[in-house]
Design a protein around this motif. Sequence first.
Motif, PDB file in Angstrom:
ATOM      1  N   ILE A 100       0.835  -1.201   0.000  1.00 37.96           N
ATOM      2  CA  ILE A 100       0.000   0.000   0.000  1.00 37.96           C
ATOM      3  C   ILE A 100       0.880   1.265   0.000  1.00 37.96           C
ATOM      4  CG2 ILE A 100      -0.393   0.295   2.493  1.00 37.96           C
ATOM      5  CD1 ILE A 100      -3.400   0.701   1.732  1.00 37.96           C
ATOM      6  N   SER A 101       2.038   1.189   0.670  1.00 34.49           N
ATOM      7  CA  SER A 101       2.979   2.317   0.642  1.00 34.49           C
ATOM      8  C   SER A 101       3.499   2.554  -0.770  1.00 34.49           C
ATOM      9  CB  SER A 101       4.172   2.050   1.566  1.00 34.49           C
ATOM     10  OG  SER A 101       3.781   1.943   2.891  1.00 34.49           O
ATOM     11  N   LEU A 102       3.853   1.465  -1.443  1.00 34.30           N
ATOM     12  CA  LEU A 102       4.350   1.586  -2.818  1.00 34.30           C
ATOM     13  C   LEU A 102       3.295   2.215  -3.718  1.00 34.30           C
ATOM     14  CD1 LEU A 102       6.536   1.043  -4.931  1.00 34.30           C
ATOM     15  CD2 LEU A 102       5.540  -1.234  -5.225  1.00 34.30           C
ATOM     16  N   GLY A 103       2.048   1.780  -3.570  1.00 32.89           N
ATOM     17  CA  GLY A 103       0.970   2.379  -4.360  1.00 32.89           C
ATOM     18  C   GLY A 103       0.802   3.864  -4.093  1.00 32.89           C
ATOM     19  N   ARG A 104       0.904   4.251  -2.832  1.00 33.45           N
ATOM     20  CA  ARG A 104       0.773   5.682  -2.500  1.00 33.45           C
ATOM     21  C   ARG A 104       1.969   6.485  -3.017  1.00 33.45           C
ATOM     22  NH1 ARG A 104      -3.800   5.969   0.546  1.00 33.45           N
ATOM     23  NH2 ARG A 104      -4.055   4.428   2.212  1.00 33.45           N
ATOM     24  N   ILE A 105       3.158   5.891  -2.988  1.00 35.97           N
ATOM     25  CA  ILE A 105       4.337   6.578  -3.517  1.00 35.97           C
ATOM     26  C   ILE A 105       4.190   6.779  -5.017  1.00 35.97           C
ATOM     27  CG2 ILE A 105       6.810   6.310  -3.961  1.00 35.97           C
ATOM     28  CD1 ILE A 105       6.937   4.946  -1.125  1.00 35.97           C
ATOM     29  N   VAL A 106       3.740   5.758  -5.725  1.00 35.80           N
ATOM     30  CA  VAL A 106       3.512   5.883  -7.173  1.00 35.80           C
ATOM     31  C   VAL A 106       2.478   6.984  -7.429  1.00 35.80           C
ATOM     32  CG1 VAL A 106       2.538   4.709  -9.192  1.00 35.80           C
ATOM     33  CG2 VAL A 106       4.206   3.531  -7.740  1.00 35.80           C
ATOM     34  N   SER A 107       1.395   6.992  -6.656  1.00 28.93           N
ATOM     35  CA  SER A 107       0.376   8.026  -6.820  1.00 28.93           C
ATOM     36  C   SER A 107       0.945   9.414  -6.545  1.00 28.93           C
ATOM     37  CB  SER A 107      -0.808   7.754  -5.894  1.00 28.93           C
ATOM     38  OG  SER A 107      -1.773   8.778  -6.029  1.00 28.93           O
ATOM     39  N   THR A 108       1.774   9.524  -5.526  1.00 33.24           N
ATOM     40  CA  THR A 108       2.385  10.825  -5.203  1.00 33.24           C
ATOM     41  C   THR A 108       3.258  11.304  -6.359  1.00 33.24           C
ATOM     42  OG1 THR A 108       2.339  10.343  -2.832  1.00 33.24           O
ATOM     43  CG2 THR A 108       3.876  12.050  -3.561  1.00 33.24           C
ATOM     44  N   LEU A 109       4.029  10.397  -6.935  1.00 31.32           N
ATOM     45  CA  LEU A 109       4.906  10.776  -8.047  1.00 31.32           C
ATOM     46  C   LEU A 109       4.124  11.170  -9.294  1.00 31.32           C
ATOM     47  CD1 LEU A 109       7.672   8.033  -7.694  1.00 31.32           C
ATOM     48  CD2 LEU A 109       7.856  10.461  -7.086  1.00 31.32           C
ATOM     49  N   PHE A 110       3.053  10.436  -9.598  1.00 31.97           N
ATOM     50  CA  PHE A 110       2.307  10.682 -10.828  1.00 31.97           C
ATOM     51  C   PHE A 110       1.149  11.664 -10.667  1.00 31.97           C
ATOM     52  CE2 PHE A 110       4.431   6.740 -11.931  1.00 31.97           C
ATOM     53  CZ  PHE A 110       4.839   6.982 -13.229  1.00 31.97           C
ATOM     54  N   ASP A 111       0.546  11.694  -9.470  1.00 27.93           N
ATOM     55  CA  ASP A 111      -0.667  12.485  -9.277  1.00 27.93           C
ATOM     56  C   ASP A 111      -0.472  13.714  -8.395  1.00 27.93           C
ATOM     57  OD1 ASP A 111      -1.928  10.384 -10.692  1.00 27.93           O
ATOM     58  OD2 ASP A 111      -2.201   9.271  -8.821  1.00 27.93           O
ATOM     59  N   GLY A 112       0.581  13.728  -7.605  1.00 24.25           N
ATOM     60  CA  GLY A 112       0.828  14.833  -6.681  1.00 24.25           C
ATOM     61  C   GLY A 112       0.619  14.401  -5.231  1.00 24.25           C
ATOM     62  N   VAL A 113       0.965  15.298  -4.341  1.00 26.72           N
ATOM     63  CA  VAL A 113       0.891  15.024  -2.905  1.00 26.72           C
ATOM     64  C   VAL A 113      -0.552  15.135  -2.427  1.00 26.72           C
ATOM     65  CG1 VAL A 113       1.647  15.802  -0.622  1.00 26.72           C
ATOM     66  CG2 VAL A 113       3.246  15.848  -2.535  1.00 26.72           C
ATOM     67  N   SER A 114      -1.003  14.125  -1.703  1.00 25.85           N
ATOM     68  CA  SER A 114      -2.351  14.123  -1.140  1.00 25.85           C
ATOM     69  C   SER A 114      -2.277  14.552   0.319  1.00 25.85           C
ATOM     70  CB  SER A 114      -2.957  12.722  -1.221  1.00 25.85           C
ATOM     71  OG  SER A 114      -4.103  12.636  -0.402  1.00 25.85           O
ATOM     72  N   PRO A 115      -2.857  15.719   0.647  1.00 25.38           N
ATOM     73  CA  PRO A 115      -2.835  16.143   2.053  1.00 25.38           C
ATOM     74  C   PRO A 115      -3.559  15.164   2.980  1.00 25.38           C
ATOM     75  CG  PRO A 115      -3.509  17.958   0.624  1.00 25.38           C
ATOM     76  CD  PRO A 115      -3.462  16.718  -0.227  1.00 25.38           C
ATOM     77  N   LEU A 116      -4.594  14.498   2.480  1.00 24.50           N
ATOM     78  CA  LEU A 116      -5.360  13.574   3.306  1.00 24.50           C
ATOM     79  C   LEU A 116      -4.613  12.257   3.529  1.00 24.50           C
ATOM     80  CD1 LEU A 116      -8.025  13.008   4.793  1.00 24.50           C
ATOM     81  CD2 LEU A 116      -8.923  12.123   2.641  1.00 24.50           C
ATOM     82  N   PHE A 117      -3.929  11.744   2.492  1.00 23.18           N
ATOM     83  CA  PHE A 117      -3.338  10.417   2.587  1.00 23.18           C
ATOM     84  C   PHE A 117      -1.833  10.411   2.845  1.00 23.18           C
ATOM     85  CE2 PHE A 117      -7.308   9.306   0.364  1.00 23.18           C
ATOM     86  CZ  PHE A 117      -7.757   8.349   1.257  1.00 23.18           C
ATOM     87  N   THR A 118      -1.163  11.559   2.860  1.00 20.71           N
ATOM     88  CA  THR A 118       0.263  11.574   3.183  1.00 20.71           C
ATOM     89  C   THR A 118       0.521  11.098   4.609  1.00 20.71           C
ATOM     90  OG1 THR A 118       0.748  13.244   1.516  1.00 20.71           O
ATOM     91  CG2 THR A 118       2.324  13.022   3.329  1.00 20.71           C
ATOM     92  N   PRO A 119      -0.275  11.494   5.605  1.00 22.34           N
ATOM     93  CA  PRO A 119      -0.056  10.917   6.946  1.00 22.34           C
ATOM     94  C   PRO A 119      -0.244   9.396   6.965  1.00 22.34           C
ATOM     95  CG  PRO A 119      -1.424  12.874   7.102  1.00 22.34           C
ATOM     96  CD  PRO A 119      -1.282  12.562   5.641  1.00 22.34           C
ATOM     97  N   ALA A 120      -1.183   8.886   6.157  1.00 25.03           N
ATOM     98  CA  ALA A 120      -1.372   7.440   6.064  1.00 25.03           C
ATOM     99  C   ALA A 120      -0.122   6.790   5.477  1.00 25.03           C
ATOM    100  CB  ALA A 120      -2.596   7.125   5.207  1.00 25.03           C
ATOM    101  N   LEU A 121       0.463   7.410   4.460  1.00 28.37           N
ATOM    102  CA  LEU A 121       1.693   6.887   3.858  1.00 28.37           C
ATOM    103  C   LEU A 121       2.808   6.804   4.892  1.00 28.37           C
ATOM    104  CD1 LEU A 121       3.624   6.035   1.592  1.00 28.37           C
ATOM    105  CD2 LEU A 121       3.830   8.462   0.986  1.00 28.37           C
ATOM    106  N   VAL A 122       2.958   7.838   5.678  1.00 28.70           N
ATOM    107  CA  VAL A 122       4.002   7.842   6.715  1.00 28.70           C
ATOM    108  C   VAL A 122       3.777   6.702   7.704  1.00 28.70           C
ATOM    109  CG1 VAL A 122       4.968   9.162   8.648  1.00 28.70           C
ATOM    110  CG2 VAL A 122       4.505  10.303   6.464  1.00 28.70           C
TER     111      VAL A 122
END
Length: 126
Positions: free
Chosen positions: A86-108
């Motif tokens: 799930i971290s890898l998926g969020r990192i890919v999304s961050t790189l391609f889609d931008g930083v998500s203020p709602l889900f960045t704490p979840a990524l951490v």
Amino acid sequence: MVIPKNLNLLLSAVIVIIAGLVYGTYPTYVMPELLGFQVVDLELKNMLRAVMGIYMGVGLYWLFGAINPKFWYGATVCDVLFMGGISLGRIVSTLFDGVSPLFTPALVLELLFFGWGLHNLKKYKE
């Protein structure tokens, strides 16, 4: 201070079960309030409830692994794969889609649980 080896599984389970319930219990109410989109299609409702089922099943497995020492190792491997994936998926999304203020704490948190699980697998070998 000694942290019990089961704490990773217990906390992961509680968080994932709550997330699953948020996604699937009342998607027509929760998703517009939480994420700002309407859930009207039957297929989207079905998908969100299926995600809830996956999260509930995995979370219950982690709880079982935290309680039953025979299943601790397998549950921890499952936790590491889930949190890493799930971290890898969020990192890919961050790189391609931008930083998500709602889900960045979840990524951490997911990265922390991933690392903690790897640490536990190394420390408490099967």
